[in-house]
Design a protein around this motif. Structure first.
Motif, PDB file in Angstrom:
ATOM      1  N   LEU A  72       0.914  -1.425   0.038  1.00 54.39           N
ATOM      2  CA  LEU A  72      -0.110   0.128   0.109  1.00 54.39           C
ATOM      3  C   LEU A  72       0.970   1.135   0.090  1.00 54.39           C
ATOM      4  N   TYR A  73       1.919   1.370   0.887  1.00 57.26           N
ATOM      5  CA  TYR A  73       2.812   2.464   0.776  1.00 57.26           C
ATOM      6  C   TYR A  73       3.481   2.516  -0.579  1.00 57.26           C
ATOM      7  N   GLY A  74       3.934   1.413  -1.174  1.00 54.79           N
ATOM      8  CA  GLY A  74       4.387   1.744  -2.805  1.00 54.79           C
ATOM      9  C   GLY A  74       3.185   2.140  -3.479  1.00 54.79           C
ATOM     10  N   ARG A  91       8.767  12.291   1.268  1.00 53.30           N
ATOM     11  CA  ARG A  91       8.470  12.148   2.653  1.00 53.30           C
ATOM     12  C   ARG A  91       7.871  10.551   2.996  1.00 53.30           C
ATOM     13  N   VAL A  92       7.015  10.145   1.899  1.00 50.50           N
ATOM     14  CA  VAL A  92       6.627   9.062   2.170  1.00 50.50           C
ATOM     15  C   VAL A  92       7.787   7.906   2.190  1.00 50.50           C
ATOM     16  N   PHE A  93       8.461   8.054   1.157  1.00 51.89           N
ATOM     17  CA  PHE A  93       9.793   7.303   1.068  1.00 51.89           C
ATOM     18  C   PHE A  93      10.415   7.035   2.349  1.00 51.89           C
ATOM     19  N   ASP A  94      10.723   8.498   2.856  1.00 55.91           N
ATOM     20  CA  ASP A  94      11.701   8.400   4.160  1.00 55.91           C
ATOM     21  C   ASP A  94      11.001   7.824   5.390  1.00 55.91           C
ATOM     22  N   SER A  95       9.484   7.751   5.429  1.00 55.35           N
ATOM     23  CA  SER A  95       9.030   7.267   6.444  1.00 55.35           C
ATOM     24  C   SER A  95       8.994   5.757   6.773  1.00 55.35           C
ATOM     25  N   ILE A  96       9.303   5.059   5.213  1.00 53.68           N
ATOM     26  CA  ILE A  96       9.308   3.581   5.582  1.00 53.68           C
ATOM     27  C   ILE A  96      10.848   3.146   6.029  1.00 53.68           C
ATOM     28  N   GLN A  97      10.904   2.242   6.702  1.00 54.01           N
ATOM     29  CA  GLN A  97      11.984   1.853   7.325  1.00 54.01           C
ATOM     30  C   GLN A  97      13.014   1.455   5.986  1.00 54.01           C
ATOM     31  N   GLU A  99      15.092  -1.046   5.295  1.00 52.93           N
ATOM     32  CA  GLU A  99      15.223  -2.349   4.877  1.00 52.93           C
ATOM     33  C   GLU A  99      13.930  -2.935   4.087  1.00 52.93           C
ATOM     34  N   ASN A 100      12.766  -1.947   4.254  1.00 52.32           N
ATOM     35  CA  ASN A 100      11.492  -2.306   3.480  1.00 52.32           C
ATOM     36  C   ASN A 100      11.567  -1.543   2.170  1.00 52.32           C
ATOM     37  N   HIS A 101      12.500  -0.869   1.638  1.00 54.78           N
ATOM     38  CA  HIS A 101      12.701  -0.234   0.494  1.00 54.78           C
ATOM     39  C   HIS A 101      12.899  -1.256  -0.723  1.00 54.78           C
ATOM     40  N   SER A 102      11.773  -1.352  -1.478  1.00 52.43           N
ATOM     41  CA  SER A 102      11.858  -2.203  -2.329  1.00 52.43           C
ATOM     42  C   SER A 102      12.431  -1.606  -3.563  1.00 52.43           C
ATOM     43  N   SER A 103      12.742  -2.391  -4.831  1.00 50.75           N
ATOM     44  CA  SER A 103      13.248  -1.846  -6.269  1.00 50.75           C
ATOM     45  C   SER A 103      12.083  -0.961  -6.518  1.00 50.75           C
ATOM     46  N   PHE A 104      10.813  -1.177  -6.414  1.00 48.92           N
ATOM     47  CA  PHE A 104       9.556  -0.700  -7.051  1.00 48.92           C
ATOM     48  C   PHE A 104       9.518   0.950  -6.466  1.00 48.92           C
ATOM     49  N   MET A 105       9.824   0.826  -4.984  1.00 49.56           N
ATOM     50  CA  MET A 105       9.722   2.099  -4.437  1.00 49.56           C
ATOM     51  C   MET A 105      10.763   3.195  -4.924  1.00 49.56           C
ATOM     52  N   TRP A 106      12.022   2.594  -4.944  1.00 47.42           N
ATOM     53  CA  TRP A 106      13.296   3.294  -5.512  1.00 47.42           C
ATOM     54  C   TRP A 106      12.969   3.713  -6.765  1.00 47.42           C
ATOM     55  N   ASN A 107      12.460   3.089  -7.642  1.00 44.17           N
ATOM     56  CA  ASN A 107      12.161   3.335  -8.992  1.00 44.17           C
ATOM     57  C   ASN A 107      11.175   4.320  -9.260  1.00 44.17           C
ATOM     58  N   THR A 108      10.003   4.201  -8.279  1.00 47.69           N
ATOM     59  CA  THR A 108       9.094   5.087  -8.157  1.00 47.69           C
ATOM     60  C   THR A 108       9.668   6.726  -7.903  1.00 47.69           C
ATOM     61  N   LEU A 109      10.413   6.687  -6.995  1.00 49.06           N
ATOM     62  CA  LEU A 109      10.978   8.133  -6.636  1.00 49.06           C
ATOM     63  C   LEU A 109      11.770   8.436  -7.494  1.00 49.06           C
ATOM     64  N   ILE A 110      12.854   7.702  -8.050  1.00 52.75           N
ATOM     65  CA  ILE A 110      13.478   7.922  -9.232  1.00 52.75           C
ATOM     66  C   ILE A 110      12.593   8.738 -10.258  1.00 52.75           C
TER      67      ILE A 110
END
Length: 623
Positions: A72-74, A91-97, A99-110
């Protein structure tokens, strides 16, 4: 009034957590259904206020470390990016721990950073942070967005590093990644690298072809771009982006026939949305104006249902380069004051200053320069200083122009020094001042063209002062330093084929007929009182005015005009494109030809368009 909320604040009800005998409290006894409900609600989000409420609801009613919650966070991260709120996404990205940052989350922010004009550099920084943490590996979805950001900021060094990572991760054959690499290298002017990536691709998409064609256009390889376009059509149907590049190539070549064909192709084959329609029509305006058909460019502009800033800029610049200053300034007034309410940018003011320059409207030019800074907060760039200095210098205010050069916050380039020297030459400034400016121009050492231009202009200063010995010394210096005057080259398009002529050219298949007609032209002009001006050929190595006059008669634009007269039907407009500024004698001759042969002649030189008709020129003798 609508609140834009997903839930009415008075009716939103969150059940209390329920206890289970074997674990911590659960937000809902059917947690899976709850996550699915939130996911369904996310699909109805249409604004940031709604998304923020959904985010808050998710935070209150789910556990942060659950796999479903992270999903859901993603989704929330993705939506905030799609709403162009990169700060909230961060801010949403930084609020997630971590170790829980997935490739999808990184790609979305990039991706969010890459799509935001003000955050392009952040895309590479986020990518670097992704590598440093090392918990998620980049994939084929990561690289296209990082490369896009690098291309936008012309980050060639960073882009090459990313290219190495592409190879390292075994993605050299991925079509989307390769498209990004072609775009990067094309944007940075590295045509050979873009070409290598394109040639080595195991498969290509339409975007691959578009990116390569665009890369060729960017570096001025217009013929190669059009040839690649022809090859592309064997495999793909061109789209709006293809045709934008094709129109730019036609504009660069000055090929009105090809540009008109492209316009007809668009009308027959392509159906675009509003945004693409605006981009295409902007390209059409630019193409028609650069190809000498201002009337067609204006027609496209007037027919647009929607216009953006680039539309207005293209039309203002079109009027400006064709010497229609009043129309250019009127277009600006309509843009900012009469219902359109479009805010100008730095390009707008370059166009306005060019318009003032080509008409010698000094006071108006000063006003626009001040308005740019005072009313719109635009810091003058080198181009703005170049325009205003050329404007005041050519109007005879040499001292004011020099004061501007001395007070500029940046170092003047060769163009500015050449403008000053040209003004000194035309306005009869002292030989000493001209020599000082010529020295400054030569010292820039930007290219051979700058040096040759300095020597040619200085020789004209000496010729005007009848200091023929100094003219000879200049010619000798050029020989000793291996500096050659840039050869004049003019082109004319006949039945879709471009014909190039150099001064004194005898290589054309119709040379005999061309030179025969030049004699006819010369005889007719002399019969109405024309006398050549030998001072316009100061570098011709002869003291005999007859040799200088013969040299003038063989200037490249005269050969092109003569070929046009014998090749085109009577009274058909003749369009000639020249790489250098037209000399005074050729300007006078072209006016007379337009009258004697009852033919409109349009000449684009290095600086502007001249429309010759009935013995007069659109420049009103100010050029």
């Amino acid at each position: 009034m609508s609140t834009g909320l997903l839930f009415h604040p008075l009716t939103l009800h969150v059940p209390p957590p329920t206890s289970t005998p074997n674990g911590p409290p659960q937000p809902f006894s059917t947690a899976g259904n709850h996550h699915r409900n939130i996911l369904s609600l996310s699909e109805t989000c249409t604004s940031m206020p709604q998304l923020k409420q959904l985010h808050a609801f998710t935070l209150r009613t789910t556990f942060p470390d659950e796999t479903a919650t992270l999903f859901l966070y993603g989704r929330i991260l993705q939506l905030s990016s799609s709403f162009s709120d990169v700060s909230y996404a961060s801010r949403v990205f930084d609020s997630i721990q971590q170790e829980n940052h997935s490739s999808f989350m990184w790609n979305t922010l990039i991706r969010a950073c890459a799509h935001d004009v003000s955050r392009k550099e952040d895309a590479f920084l986020v990518y670097r942070k992704m590598l440093e943490r090392g918990m998620s590996a980049p994939d084929k979805h990561t690289f296209p967005f990082v490369l896009k950001a690098c291309a936008y900021i012309f980050g060639l060094s960073e882009g090459k590093q990313v290219h190495c990572h592409v190879v390292k991760h075994g993605l050299s054959g991925d079509v989307y990644v390769n498209n990004g690499l072609i775009h990067l290298y094309g944007s940075c002017g590295c045509l050979h690298l873009a070409q290598k990536v394109f040639n080595d691709m195991p498969e290509r998409s339409l975007v691959s072809w578009n990116s390569m064609i665009d890369a060729l256009v960017r570096v001025g390889e217009y013929d190669s771009a059009l040839e690649l376009f022809r090859q592309m059509q064997r495999s793909f149907e061109p789209d709006g982006y293809t045709m934008q590049s094709v129109l730019s190539a036609c504009a660069g070549l000055g090929s009105l026939s090809l540009g008109t064909w492209a316009h007809a192709f668009l009308l027959r084959r392509c159906d675009f949305d509003v945004a693409m329609d605006v981009l295409i029509k902007n390209s059409l305006i630019e193409m028609y104006c650069k190809c000498g058909s201002l009337r067609m460019g204006e027609q496209v502009f007037k027919g647009m249902q929607k216009r953006d800033l680039a539309s207005w800029n293209a039309m203002i610049l079109g009027f400006a380069t064709h010497g229609r200053a009043e129309e250019a300034l009127g277009c600006f007034d309509r843009m900012v004051r009469k219902g359109e309410n479009v805010k100008p940018n730095s390009v707008t003011f370059v166009a306005l200053l060019i318009a003032c320059n080509h008409r010698g409207i000094v006071n108006k030019g000063r006003q626009y320069f001040d308005m740019m800074v005072r009313d719109y907060g635009i810091e003058p760039a080198l181009e703005h200083y170049g325009c205003i200095i050329d404007l005041v210098a050519r109007a005879g205010y040499i001292t004011e122009a020099i004061d501007m050069v001395m007070s500029m916050p940046m170092k003047p380039d060769a163009v500015i020094w050449r403008s000053l020297l040209g003004a000194c030459c035309k306005k009869g400034a002292s030989v000493e001042l001209s020599e000082e400016i010529a020295t400054r121009l030569i010292e820039t050492r930007e290219d051979n063209q700058s040096s040759s231009g300095a020597y040619v202009l200085l020789s004209r200063v000496y010729a005007s002062a009848r200091r023929w010995n100094d003219v000879g010394i200049v010619r000798k210096l050029m020989t000793e330093h291996g500096i050659r005057k840039e050869p004049g080259c003019s082109s004319i398009e006949i039945n879709g084929i471009s014909h190039d002529f150099f001064a004194g050219d005898t290589s054309h298949p119709h040379t005999k007929q061309i030179y025969k007609h030049l004699k006819v032209i010369d005889d007719k002009l002399r019969s109405i009182g024309y006398l050549p001006d030998p001072s316009q050929a100061p570098l011709v190595d002869s003291t005999n005015d007859g040799s200088k006059e013969y040299s003038l008669r063989l200037h490249s634009e005269r050969l092109a005009i003569a070929f046009g007269l014998i090749s085109l039907p009577p009274q058909t407009p003749i369009r000639v494109f020249k790489n250098l500024r037209v000399c005074g004698d050729c300007h006078e001759v072209t006016k007379l030809i337009s009258k004697v042969f009852n033919t409109e002649i349009i000449v684009r030189d290095r600086v502007r368009f001249h429309h010759f008709k009935d013995g007069s020129c659109s420049c009103s003798e100010y050029w």
